[in-house]
Structures are given as C-alpha cells and as structure tokens.
Enzyme design. Structure first.
Site, mmCIF file in Angstrom:
data_model
loop_
_atom_site.group_PDB
_atom_site.id
_atom_site.type_symbol
_atom_site.label_atom_id
_atom_site.label_comp_id
_atom_site.label_asym_id
_atom_site.label_seq_id
_atom_site.Cartn_x
_atom_site.Cartn_y
_atom_site.Cartn_z
ATOM 1 N N SER A 6 -1.342 3.622 -24.757
ATOM 2 C CA SER A 6 -1.056 3.959 -26.151
ATOM 3 C C SER A 6 -0.758 5.450 -26.286
ATOM 4 O O SER A 6 -1.231 6.270 -25.503
ATOM 5 C CB SER A 6 -2.264 3.632 -27.028
ATOM 6 O OG SER A 6 -2.660 2.293 -26.865
ATOM 7 N N SER A 7 0.001 5.793 -27.319
ATOM 8 C CA SER A 7 0.282 7.194 -27.621
ATOM 9 C C SER A 7 -1.033 7.927 -27.916
ATOM 10 O O SER A 7 -1.941 7.355 -28.520
ATOM 11 C CB SER A 7 1.194 7.256 -28.846
ATOM 12 O OG SER A 7 1.113 8.526 -29.434
#
Ligand code: SAH
Length: 201
Positions: free
Chosen positions: A51-52
């Site tokens: 995930s970012s």
C-alpha cells in the site's frame, strides 16, 4: 516521506515517527528500493501490492492504537503495515494466504529484528480465533462484505478497518463494536487488491 505525509494531512506525531523509523526500502523489491519513500503503491510480485505510505498512515491513524493493544491484520503482504503497528507498541497477529509471500516476509521480519509481529499462513477472512479477541482489526485487501468471523473476534469497544466494495474500487469502512452492536462509518474511497477467501471473493 514523513514531511510529505504531514503535508498531505497526516497529523498524529506517533504515526509519523513510526513511519519514519521503519525502513520501507527493505519491504519492497530491491530493484524498486529507490522509489520506496515516494507516495505511491509498488508491486510485491504475485499480483499483490504494498500500500502507499499515505494509505498506511491514514489507516494507522484511523485505527487509533495504543501500546499493548492486540491487533489482527488480514493481508500481511510485505509486512510493512504490520511493522509500523509493532513500532507503535502493538502485538500484531497477521495473516497471509499466499505461502510464498508469507515465507518471504517472515524471513525479512526476523532479519530486521521485528519481534511483536506473529505471522500466520491462513485465510484471514476466518480471523484467527486462537488469540481472539482483538482490540483492533485491520484488513488490507478489499472484499464484498465485512467477514462475520472478524466481527465476532473484535473485542468490546474494538475498532475494525476494512475496504468493502467492488474489486479495485471500495469504500474504507470503520466498524466500532459498542454495547452489543456494531456502528459503521464511511471513511472514504479506497483501492486495494482482492480479499480472497471464505468470506471474501
Ligand atoms: N498490508 C500489506 C498490503 C498487502 S496487499 C503491506 O503492508 O504490504 C494485500 C495482501 O492480502 C496480499 O498479500 C494478499 O495475498 C493478501 N490476502 C488477500 N486475501 C487474503 C486472505 N483471505 N487472508 C490473508 N491474506 C489475504
């Protein structure tokens, strides 16, 4: 990365400290390490993504953890989210369904000395009853609905975060267990890989 997260609205200093101290470049493919501190997702292989940092920061803020809390994570992936929660003093029980990712991440966490993360190779939509109930549940893959076993394993006053909706286009839902019931709150749009399993896709 931490300055950029703060610029984009991440306020909790403990979350910023934790994200600044976990070496994200070790959690991504060596060839992509130079992009590890950019705000964006990166491929993990096997069709999965890390995930970012902005997503990790926002979810960690919304989870409102404090030291000593027991957290169940569904979707270990790279192990980065779990390592950030461990850095915040949580005991993390994290489930991953893909053996290859499970083995790779287990070796990495042992290598870098992350001790508060307990890894489980299993379908996390069933939760992990052996060490339930949990103060917090965080699901980092998107499914069609909130899996019932995860609600059952959430402690009284516990908080769960889970992306719910169509593949790659979900809403992040926060569920709070209160007085025998569950209160749901919409925390905005989300885009996660599929939650695959008994109570997933
Ligand atoms: N938290 C991760 C993000 C991982 S991406 C990180 O910090 O990198 C989502 C992960 O969920 C993938 O590794 C995928 O294999 C896993 N996953 C999907 N369905 C699952 C399930 N039912 N149980 C456990 N893991 C699952």
């Amino acid at each position: 990365m931490v300055d950029e997260l703060a610029r984009r609205g991440v306020r909790d200093p403990r979350v910023l400290e934790a994200m600044g101290s976990v070496p994200r470049h070790l959690f991504v493919d060596e060839a992509l390490a130079f992009r590890a501190y950019e705000i964006g997702t990166l491929p993990l292989g096997l069709g999965q993504t890390i995930s970012s940092p902005l997503t990790v920061a926002r979810m960690t803020e919304l989870l409102c953890v404090s030291p000593g809390m027991r957290v169940l994570e569904v979707g270990t992936g790279s192990g980065y989210q779990a390592a950030v929660l461990a850095r915040l003093g949580c005991d993390v029980y994290t489930t991953e369904r893909l053996p290859q990712l499970y083995r790779r991440t287990r070796a990495l966490l042992a290598d870098i000395g992350v001790t508060r993360v307990h890894m489980i190779l299993a379908d996390g939509t069933l939760g992990f009853p052996r060490t339930a109930p949990y103060d917090r549940v965080i699901v980092t893959a998107g499914g069609p609905q909130v899996p019932r076993p995860l609600l059952d394993q959430l402690d009284e006053n516990g908080i769960m975060l889970i992306p719910v909706g169509d593949p790659h286009s979900q809403r992040l839902v926060r569920v709070v267990r209160t007085g025998g019931g569950f209160a749901e709150e919409d925390c905005g749009p989300a885009a996660f890989v599929d939650l695959v399993g008994n109570h997933g896709w």
